[in-house]
Design an enzyme around this catalytic site. Sequence first.
Site, PDB file in Angstrom:
ATOM      1  N   HIS A 150     -27.415  11.545  60.354  1.00 50.84           N
ATOM      2  CA  HIS A 150     -28.649  11.548  61.148  1.00 50.84           C
ATOM      3  C   HIS A 150     -29.892  11.324  60.289  1.00 50.84           C
ATOM      4  CE1 HIS A 150     -26.735  13.924  64.758  1.00 50.84           C
ATOM      5  NE2 HIS A 150     -25.968  12.965  64.282  1.00 50.84           N
TER       6      HIS A 150
ATOM      7  N   HIS B  70     -23.626   9.419  61.187  1.00 45.45           N
ATOM      8  CA  HIS B  70     -23.208  10.822  61.114  1.00 45.45           C
ATOM      9  C   HIS B  70     -24.212  11.767  60.453  1.00 45.45           C
ATOM     10  CE1 HIS B  70     -20.767  14.461  60.865  1.00 45.45           C
ATOM     11  NE2 HIS B  70     -20.920  14.467  59.567  1.00 45.45           N
TER      12      HIS B  70
ATOM     13  N   HIS C  76     -17.692  14.008  67.040  1.00 46.40           N
ATOM     14  CA  HIS C  76     -17.975  14.729  68.297  1.00 46.40           C
ATOM     15  C   HIS C  76     -17.357  14.057  69.523  1.00 46.40           C
ATOM     16  CE1 HIS C  76     -20.685  17.662  66.523  1.00 46.40           C
ATOM     17  NE2 HIS C  76     -21.311  16.686  65.888  1.00 46.40           N
TER      18      HIS C  76
ATOM     19  N   HIS D 234     -18.372   6.348  60.100  1.00 47.21           N
ATOM     20  CA  HIS D 234     -18.971   7.637  60.460  1.00 47.21           C
ATOM     21  C   HIS D 234     -18.527   8.675  59.434  1.00 47.21           C
ATOM     22  CE1 HIS D 234     -21.014   9.999  63.526  1.00 47.21           C
ATOM     23  NE2 HIS D 234     -20.175  10.968  63.226  1.00 47.21           N
TER      24      HIS D 234
HETATM   25 FE   LIG Z   1     -24.016  12.438  64.913  1.00 49.23          FE
HETATM   26 FE   LIG Z   2     -20.899  12.926  63.437  1.00 48.93          FE
END
Ligand SMILES: [Fe+2]
Ligand SMILES: [Fe+2]
Length: 263
Positions: free
Chosen positions: A182, A180, A68, A155
């Site tokens: 979460h 990444h 992101h 990530h």
């Molecule tokens: Fe994230």
């Molecule tokens: Fe991510």
Amino acid sequence: MNILILGDVYGRPGRTILKEQLPQLIAAHAIDFTIINGENASGGNGLSTKNAKELLNLPIDAITMGNHVWQQKELLETIADFPQIIRPLNYPEPCPGKGYAVFNCQLKNGSHKKICVANLSGQVFMPNLDCPFNRIAPLREALKEAADLIIIDFHAEATSEKIAFGYFLDGWATAVYGTHTHVQTADERILAGGTAYITDIGMTGPLDGVIGVERQIIIDTMLTKRPSRFVTATGKVQINGIILAIDEIENKVTKITRLYQTY
Ligand SMILES: [Fe+2]
Ligand SMILES: [Fe+2]
């Protein structure tokens, strides 16, 4: 010495809980250096200049990113103003920002440690970046020379790719941790070569959404198969991460401890 690393800070709930809790966490665990992942800090999508400044007003030493990274497009212009922000190393060059940096960390006894923080993105179910394995390999010698400790935020989505990357860097990196997904994994350990490893350290943000997003929006998307506008979940929050206890003579992790707190 102790290093605190927190998983993807998600939206205002993530930023607010850090403001409220980070100083206490740092004091309670005698933390010398703090890294967060900031790729979702602005409404779940990227990191705005304003939110980067806000986070760096807290006792945060480095911010790693992820897929992101460019969602707040202004960061393409402003990332050069923030020596603390590290984006995935394996974007094709030329690319704004940098994939690693060496920080000079002053310890409580007055001595210093040079800490290299690097960020790489996986390739499985992720944007089509350069191969992370082939991107980091030629840097091994130079980074070992430049830093006492090497901390890698990998990530990535696939657990297999993450575990393989951990083994690939075992004995060279001080720690390889995943971000990444979460969702925190319970596989933290010190690998045979001495590298601390965990597949994912989790997220700092809303507890009761779907990886940060209001749950009903995601349930409706699953039911209708139609796209929708994501809204950050409200309610309870969580702080997820790890604490690395490091032997200052050997420059190796003696203990990796998961942090999973809800508020
Ligand atoms: Fe994230
Ligand atoms: Fe991510």
